[in-house]
Motif scaffolding. Structure first.
Motif, mmCIF file in Angstrom:
data_model
loop_
_atom_site.group_PDB
_atom_site.id
_atom_site.type_symbol
_atom_site.label_atom_id
_atom_site.label_comp_id
_atom_site.label_asym_id
_atom_site.label_seq_id
_atom_site.Cartn_x
_atom_site.Cartn_y
_atom_site.Cartn_z
ATOM 1 N N THR A 28 0.823 -1.222 0.000
ATOM 2 C CA THR A 28 0.000 0.000 0.000
ATOM 3 C C THR A 28 0.848 1.260 0.000
ATOM 4 N N ASP A 29 2.131 1.131 -0.347
ATOM 5 C CA ASP A 29 3.048 2.263 -0.529
ATOM 6 C C ASP A 29 3.218 3.109 0.732
ATOM 7 N N GLN A 30 3.265 2.469 1.876
ATOM 8 C CA GLN A 30 3.477 3.189 3.127
ATOM 9 C C GLN A 30 4.917 3.682 3.259
ATOM 10 N N PHE A 31 5.847 3.090 2.538
ATOM 11 C CA PHE A 31 7.254 3.431 2.672
ATOM 12 C C PHE A 31 7.775 4.228 1.487
ATOM 13 N N ARG A 36 9.714 12.979 3.951
ATOM 14 C CA ARG A 36 8.778 14.076 4.188
ATOM 15 C C ARG A 36 8.561 14.333 5.669
ATOM 16 N N GLN A 37 8.386 13.290 6.462
ATOM 17 C CA GLN A 37 8.146 13.474 7.885
ATOM 18 C C GLN A 37 9.382 14.032 8.589
ATOM 19 N N GLY A 38 10.559 13.615 8.170
ATOM 20 C CA GLY A 38 11.778 14.144 8.765
ATOM 21 C C GLY A 38 11.980 15.620 8.444
ATOM 22 N N LEU A 42 12.069 19.569 10.771
ATOM 23 C CA LEU A 42 13.175 20.517 10.701
ATOM 24 C C LEU A 42 12.774 21.880 10.177
ATOM 25 N N PHE A 43 11.847 21.937 9.248
ATOM 26 C CA PHE A 43 11.489 23.191 8.598
ATOM 27 C C PHE A 43 10.105 23.626 9.039
#
Length: 61
Positions: A28-31, A36-38, A42-43
């Motif tokens: 299901t393309d979870q990885f 993006r989450q990292g 930071l920004f």
């Protein structure tokens, strides 16, 4: 010794469930987007959402 007859099948069931959940997550393309989450930590996105007048007031201070 009798408890092993119960614990080993339970452990096998847990391993099968973990493998099934991992395969489901991959299918299901979870990885797909791991960065993006990292980057969201930071920004800060709120700087882009500020109106221009607020930015000028911040620079004067």
């Amino acid at each position: 010794m009798a408890s092993l007859y119960l614990l080993i099948p339970i452990a096998i069931i847990f391993v099968c469930l973990a493998v099934a959940l991992f395969i489901w997550a991959v299918k299901t393309d979870q990885f797909d987007d791991l960065d993006r989450q990292g980057h969201s930590i930071l920004f800060d996105d709120s700087d882009e959402a500020k109106p221009a007048s607020v930015e000028h007031k911040d620079k004067k201070l």
